[in-house]
Design a protein around this motif. Structure first.
Motif, PDB file in Angstrom:
ATOM      1  N   LEU A 139       0.834  -1.201   0.000  1.00  0.00           N
ATOM      2  CA  LEU A 139       0.000   0.000   0.000  1.00  0.00           C
ATOM      3  C   LEU A 139       0.872   1.254   0.000  1.00  0.00           C
ATOM      4  O   LEU A 139       0.544   2.251  -0.659  1.00  0.00           O
ATOM      5  N   LYS A 140       1.982   1.194   0.733  1.00  0.00           N
ATOM      6  CA  LYS A 140       2.891   2.340   0.754  1.00  0.00           C
ATOM      7  C   LYS A 140       3.437   2.620  -0.643  1.00  0.00           C
ATOM      8  O   LYS A 140       3.497   3.783  -1.081  1.00  0.00           O
ATOM      9  N   GLU A 141       3.820   1.572  -1.361  1.00  0.00           N
ATOM     10  CA  GLU A 141       4.334   1.750  -2.720  1.00  0.00           C
ATOM     11  C   GLU A 141       3.237   2.228  -3.664  1.00  0.00           C
ATOM     12  O   GLU A 141       3.496   3.043  -4.567  1.00  0.00           O
ATOM     13  N   CYS A 142       2.019   1.756  -3.465  1.00  0.00           N
ATOM     14  CA  CYS A 142       0.893   2.210  -4.286  1.00  0.00           C
ATOM     15  C   CYS A 142       0.644   3.705  -4.079  1.00  0.00           C
ATOM     16  O   CYS A 142       0.372   4.437  -5.042  1.00  0.00           O
ATOM     17  N   ARG A 143       0.763   4.143  -2.827  1.00  0.00           N
ATOM     18  CA  ARG A 143       0.537   5.555  -2.543  1.00  0.00           C
ATOM     19  C   ARG A 143       1.624   6.424  -3.165  1.00  0.00           C
ATOM     20  O   ARG A 143       1.390   7.578  -3.519  1.00  0.00           O
ATOM     21  N   GLU A 144       2.819   5.869  -3.289  1.00  0.00           N
ATOM     22  CA  GLU A 144       3.904   6.597  -3.947  1.00  0.00           C
ATOM     23  C   GLU A 144       3.709   6.658  -5.451  1.00  0.00           C
ATOM     24  O   GLU A 144       4.218   7.565  -6.112  1.00  0.00           O
ATOM     25  N   MET A 145       2.964   5.699  -6.015  1.00  0.00           N
ATOM     26  CA  MET A 145       2.774   5.616  -7.463  1.00  0.00           C
ATOM     27  C   MET A 145       1.508   6.345  -7.936  1.00  0.00           C
ATOM     28  O   MET A 145       1.336   6.549  -9.139  1.00  0.00           O
ATOM     29  N   GLU A 146       0.633   6.721  -7.029  1.00  0.00           N
ATOM     30  CA  GLU A 146      -0.624   7.341  -7.430  1.00  0.00           C
ATOM     31  C   GLU A 146      -0.398   8.777  -7.891  1.00  0.00           C
ATOM     32  O   GLU A 146       0.657   9.374  -7.657  1.00  0.00           O
ATOM     33  N   ILE A 147      -1.406   9.348  -8.552  1.00  0.00           N
ATOM     34  CA  ILE A 147      -1.371  10.765  -8.902  1.00  0.00           C
ATOM     35  C   ILE A 147      -1.674  11.553  -7.633  1.00  0.00           C
ATOM     36  O   ILE A 147      -2.767  11.455  -7.069  1.00  0.00           O
ATOM     37  N   SER A 148      -0.700  12.312  -7.197  1.00  0.00           N
ATOM     38  CA  SER A 148      -0.878  13.081  -5.968  1.00  0.00           C
ATOM     39  C   SER A 148      -1.531  14.421  -6.282  1.00  0.00           C
ATOM     40  O   SER A 148      -1.345  14.986  -7.363  1.00  0.00           O
ATOM     41  N   LEU A 149      -2.309  14.907  -5.336  1.00  0.00           N
ATOM     42  CA  LEU A 149      -2.923  16.218  -5.468  1.00  0.00           C
ATOM     43  C   LEU A 149      -1.969  17.268  -4.919  1.00  0.00           C
ATOM     44  O   LEU A 149      -1.324  17.076  -3.896  1.00  0.00           O
ATOM     45  N   GLY A 150      -1.873  18.382  -5.627  1.00  0.00           N
ATOM     46  CA  GLY A 150      -1.029  19.482  -5.176  1.00  0.00           C
ATOM     47  C   GLY A 150      -1.601  20.166  -3.958  1.00  0.00           C
ATOM     48  O   GLY A 150      -2.734  19.917  -3.537  1.00  0.00           O
ATOM     49  N   LEU A 151      -0.811  21.071  -3.413  1.00  0.00           N
ATOM     50  CA  LEU A 151      -1.236  21.746  -2.183  1.00  0.00           C
ATOM     51  C   LEU A 151      -2.470  22.599  -2.398  1.00  0.00           C
ATOM     52  O   LEU A 151      -3.283  22.763  -1.487  1.00  0.00           O
ATOM     53  N   ASP A 152      -2.606  23.177  -3.615  1.00  0.00           N
ATOM     54  CA  ASP A 152      -3.770  24.022  -3.852  1.00  0.00           C
ATOM     55  C   ASP A 152      -5.055  23.207  -3.939  1.00  0.00           C
ATOM     56  O   ASP A 152      -6.148  23.758  -3.847  1.00  0.00           O
ATOM     57  N   LEU A 153      -4.934  21.887  -4.109  1.00  0.00           N
ATOM     58  CA  LEU A 153      -6.113  21.025  -4.144  1.00  0.00           C
ATOM     59  C   LEU A 153      -6.317  20.270  -2.838  1.00  0.00           C
ATOM     60  O   LEU A 153      -7.443  20.057  -2.400  1.00  0.00           O
TER      61      LEU A 153
END
Length: 999
Positions: A64-78
């Motif tokens: 799950l940790k690796e999946c979270r690193e591979m996902e599209i992250s939301l920027g700070l403004d979002l």
């Protein structure tokens, strides 16, 4: 179509890659929902749930940790959070390397170099060397830097160039050390998916912390100095009985607390006393219980054991073969339990039960591969004032290397100390032979090597089961003690989660509406089947763009969403070009299959040129921009590449497949509504060129007058200062807020409404030059005091900061100067790139000059409108980084239209070289007029959606693009092409070629 097989294979492979990378976002979203359901709104429970699964394999062998690193992250403004740019003080590093030499010229040269750095393209060390030489031409840098610490690198005979090379290496080492220290601090802070990276400017480091809700704590964490220390240690058997006593005291305190009223907390005085003899009698039985966990399970439940021994229920003692290990490591604990153990150990009753000179510190890295367990070390405080046995400032150098000796091989870390440190180190190692000495940085133990004997001379070797990375990290930690260099925040953005959620909603709504309108427009203009094929290309374009972004592990920001929406409008341009050329071929009497084939072939050149010019603009944006601007540029570049694939190649494969099955018999690429629209127009554009020149010239002249009198509304990106977006419980007036804050902030304040009447943005440059880390808190307190009449009764400063301040931004003066210079360079460089590309592509200087004049006119007109309108329009029209991004975007967009017209002129000239140039250019403008109308209108529709629904934070950005679309289209028709004609006419006359008289 040639290479159709290759295109199909490539498209399939790209689809599989995109599906693979996008799948991680779906997986993490599913687990986030599970965590939210489990927690029931409790963020602590939600975090613990996700942490418990972090090392579990949940998808395709990924944890799950690796999946979270591979996902599209939301920027700070979002998502909300904190974005910080830190700057290492380069003058401090240079002073440190000189042992704070008091030489007057040396210190004056540092000050002069620092003052000139903002306006110069040279690096600081070059500026310093120039200034030092200018103050005294006979001075030599070696006299300043030939210190004891640098004796192996700089001698009194070293040349200035040699000294400068060493200074650059040492500065880079200092930056690396600061980077490593910050990375470790952030890892310990517990932020999900943090981002830390070095910036191009020497000494600057970008830190992004999504979801952070304690900005004051982060400021202190990031700006604190790195304290490297060497500590003596205890062995576990020496303090075991006291640990048992502390465990018993803790059990008594917690039991008393449970027995009392739920609102009461047992005080230190009420805690039952524990006698030493009772502790001694219990130690053996307790150790037996801990050693034999199956017996514990039989005799008592885990819950009962936790009640009787709360400390040892969380902290597993360090044992070896059933005995306490004679080591400085007290025990091990799971990462999730570390905070609770710290809480227990900080209680007064527990402290009283432990030796006064005992300090318990955690190891910096997990001891297991899954990152679940951390070691707790027992340090001995030997100095009365609580200071370590030896400070890290005595380290002069450290390095890591792989050493291979007979019988021994592995990573080794070497360190050197100055003369004072060497004496202290010899004494310390002599007194601690057979024991460990802990190397501590920022209160965390990095290593605790065992001392084999006295180490004279100040040179030591640390060996162990290090990986190359661990050895390098330890060497960097040791080197961090030698630089007396401060780190301070030069730019900061804090976005609250509520504002972030509003940005997500605004971005999604604008994106969906723009997509729907584009789809409907294409069907209404070109017919259902061509429209649906173009719409399908748009959907696939979005899929590819998102998939590629995911593969880059990019961060999706609001400007990124704006870039994606804008790319949709620009992607339609390729389909419009193809369809318009196909319509021309059909009008020429060709069959549908031949018309489609020629339409694609004839439009290819214009599509390629227009996309490439926009990509060049995106590259310039990415190079000169920072943070969200880079996100916008990345999304735009990827989207344009994806649109080229989908619009030019994939749609053609679809048409060829449909033609093979006779599914396109009634397709005409027109509808009843559009069949006669702009059919064979005869507008005399060149005849109106003089009036066409005058309109933008008048706008620019008015803009210059306004610039001299009113000026531009410069954002803090260019001036330095702080912005705070504050939302109240009721509608407010900007004049009232300004008057409330004038006295608090010495009049250095401006207030505008942002979005809704209950929300304002407060801008101030009050004490922006002050580097005190407490100044941010002081300004927040002043805002609170000034605005208190508008807040709910009983609101505290902390509540005001967390509940009312939606976001904050800070840009220091040095950062503002750098941003301003970079922005000017970016615009100029982008225009030069466009002109150079046109010259290279068309091999005619007239086209290059016309293109440059067009983009320059568009840019100057937009700036003029901003200086004319910023006091009149009801939204912010600041000139800042996002405005520059809009200018660069428009430069790329407007050149698209110009390239298409120039491409048609070039094509016609190649077919009819002796035809009257006046007629050729007018015909080219008229034949591409429908395409110009369609592309401008579709892009305009898209940007209007963003302008209205995209949120107040990017309204100024989208307004600039709206102006740019209109002015850029005008400039193509009435500036770029007429100027190209004027130059070509002169060239024709110069070569003695006959030209017909103008109509």
């Amino acid at each position: 179509m040639q290479n159709k097989g290759f295109v199909k294979v490539f498209a399939v492979l790209l689809t599989l890659v995109c599906l693979f990378y996008l799948s991680f976002s779906f997986v993490t979203n599913r687990y986030n929902k599970k965590a939210a359901e489990y927690a029931g709104g409790d963020p602590v429970k939600e975090s613990l749930y996700l942490d418990s699964l972090s090392t579990e394999k949940v998808w395709l062998g990924y944890t799950l940790k690796e999946c979270r690193e591979m996902e599209i992250s939301l920027g700070l403004d979002l998502k909300g959070g904190m974005n910080v740019i830190l700057e290492l003080s380069v003058p401090d590093v240079i002073r440190s390397l000189s042992n704070n030499n008091p030489d007057e010229n040396f210190n004056k040269a540092l000050d002069l170099a620092y003052a000139k750095q903002a306006s110069s393209q040279k690096d600081f060390i070059s500026l310093f060397a120039d200034e030092y030489k200018a103050l005294d031409s006979n001075a030599r840098l070696a006299t300043i830097f030939s210190t004891f610490e640098l004796k192996d690198k700089i001698t009194p005979q070293s040349s200035d160039d040699q000294v400068i090379a060493v200074l650059r290496d040492e500065l880079q080492s200092a930056i690396d050390n600061s980077f490593n220290v910050l990375r470790t601090r952030i890892d310990r802070f517990g932020v999900v998916s943090p981002n830390i990276q070095r910036l191009e400017t020497a000494g600057r480091i970008l830190v992004e912390l999504p979801g952070v809700k304690e900005p004051e704590r982060v400021r202190k964490l990031l700006q604190g100095s790195a304290n490297l220390e060497f500590w003596e240690t205890y062995k576990l058997p020496e303090i075991y009985q006291q640990l048992v006593a502390a465990d018993n005291v803790l059990a008594s305190v917690l039991a008393a607390s449970d027995a009392a009223d739920s609102t009461a907390v047992a005080s230190a005085e009420e805690a039952p006393a524990v006698k030493a003899d009772s502790v001694t009698s219990e130690t053996d039985s307790l150790l037996a219980k801990i050693q034999d966990s199956p017996e514990v399970e039989k005799d008592q439940s885990a819950e009962e054991f936790a009640k009787q021994h709360p400390l040892f229920a969380l902290l597993q003692l360090n044992q070896y073969n059933g005995q306490l290990a004679p080591s400085a490591v007290v025990g091990y604990a799971q990462a999730k339990d570390m905070a609770k153990i710290n809480e227990y150990l900080s209680m007064k009753q527990v402290k009283d039960a432990l030796p006064r000179n005992l300090a318990l510190k955690w190891g910096v890295k997990a001891m297991d591969e899954k990152g679940m367990f951390f070691e707790l070390y027992a340090l001995k405080v030997t100095n009365r004032d609580g200071t370590p046995a030896l400070g890290g400032d005595v380290i002069t150098d450290a390095s890591s290397d792989f050493v291979q000796q007979p019988g021994v091989s592995g990573q080794e870390v070497s360190m050197k100390m100055n003369a004072e440190g060497a004496k202290a180190w010899a004494r310390l190692t002599k007194e601690n032979t057979g024991r460990s000495i802990a190397i501590v940085l920022d209160g965390v133990v990095y290593s605790a090597p065992n001392v084999e004997g006295e180490i004279p001379g100040g040179q030591s070797r640390i060996t162990g089961n290090f990986t190359p990375e661990e050895a390098k990290d330890l060497a960097n930690v040791l080197k961090s003690g030698k630089m007396a260099a401060s780190v301070h925040i030069v730019q900061e953005d804090v976005v609250g989660p509520s504002l972030g959620q509003e940005a997500i909603n605004a971005g999604v709504i604008s994106f969906v509406l723009a997509l729907v309108l584009l789809m409907l427009y294409m069907c209404a203009f070109y017919g259902v089947i061509p429209g649906l094929i173009a719409d399908g290309a748009l959907v696939v374009n979005i899929f590819f763009t998102m998939g590629i972004l995911a593969s880059f592990q990019a961060v999706l920001t609001l400007p990124g969403i704006a870039g994606m929406v804008l790319t949709l409008g620009m992607a339609v341009d390729a389909n419009v070009l193809i369809y318009e050329r196909t319509k021309e071929e059909l009008r020429a009497g060709k069959t549908l299959a031949k018309a489609i084939s020629d339409g694609y072939s004839n439009a290819f050149s214009a599509i390629f040129d227009s996309n490439l010019t926009s990509i060049i603009t995106g590259i310039v944006l990415f190079y000169f921009g920072t943070g969200p601007i880079r996100g916008f540029a990345t999304t735009m570049i990827i989207g344009l590449c994806a649109s080229f694939l989908t619009a030019v190649f994939l749609t053609r494969i679809v048409y060829e497949a449909l033609l093979a099955k006779d599914k396109l018999n009634n397709v005409t690429f027109v509808t009843n509504m559009t069949k006669d629209l702009l059919k064979n127009p005869k507008v005399n554009f060149l005849g109106a060129r003089k009036v066409g020149y005058l309109i933008p010239l008048a706008i620019v002249i008015l803009g210059v007058i306004s610039m001299m009198t009113v000026g531009l509304n410069k954002g803090i990106d260019f001036t330095g200062g702080r912005n705070y977006i504050v939302r109240f419980d009721q509608n407010v007036k900007t004049d009232d807020i300004r008057s409330m804050l004038d006295a608090q902030l010495d009049g250095a304040v401006s207030v505008i409404t942002i979005g809704t009447p209950d929300q304002v943005r407060i801008s101030t440059n009050y004490k922006i030059d002050v580097q005190d880390p407490n100044i941010d808190r002081e300004i927040e307190s002043k805002l609170y005091e000034g605005l208190k009449p508008l807040l709910k009764d009983g609101t505290t400063v902390d509540q005001f900061v967390s509940d009312y301040i939606q976001s904050s931004q800070k840009v220091g003066p040095s950062m503002a100067d750098d941003i301003k210079n970079s922005a000017i360079l970016a615009v100029i460089f982008s225009m030069i790139c466009m002109a150079a590309y046109i010259l290279l592509r068309f091999r005619d200087v007239s086209f290059s000059v016309g293109a440059f004049a067009s983009v320059a006119t568009t840019t100057l007109c937009i700036i003029s409108f901003y200086t004319l309108l910023w006091k009149l329009l009801p939204f912010s029209m600041e000139v800042d980084q996002t405005f520059i991004a809009a200018i660069l975007t428009i430069i790329g967009y407007s050149i698209n239209d110009t390239v298409v017209v120039f491409d048609r002129i070039r094509e016609t000239i190649s077919i009819y070289p002796k035809r009257d140039r006046y007629q050729v250019i007018n015909d080219a403008l008229n034949s591409t007029l429908c395409r110009t109308f369609n592309t401008s209108l579709t892009t305009l529709v898209v940007v209007i959606c963003i302008f209205i629904l995209g949120g107040s934070t990017i309204r100024s950005f989208t307004f600039a693009i709206l102006l740019g679309i209109v002015i850029g289209t005008y400039s193509t028709l009435f500036v770029a092409t007429p100027i190209a004609y004027e130059l070509q006419k002169r060239k024709i006359k110069k070569h003695g070629l006959a030209e017909n008289t103008e109509a």
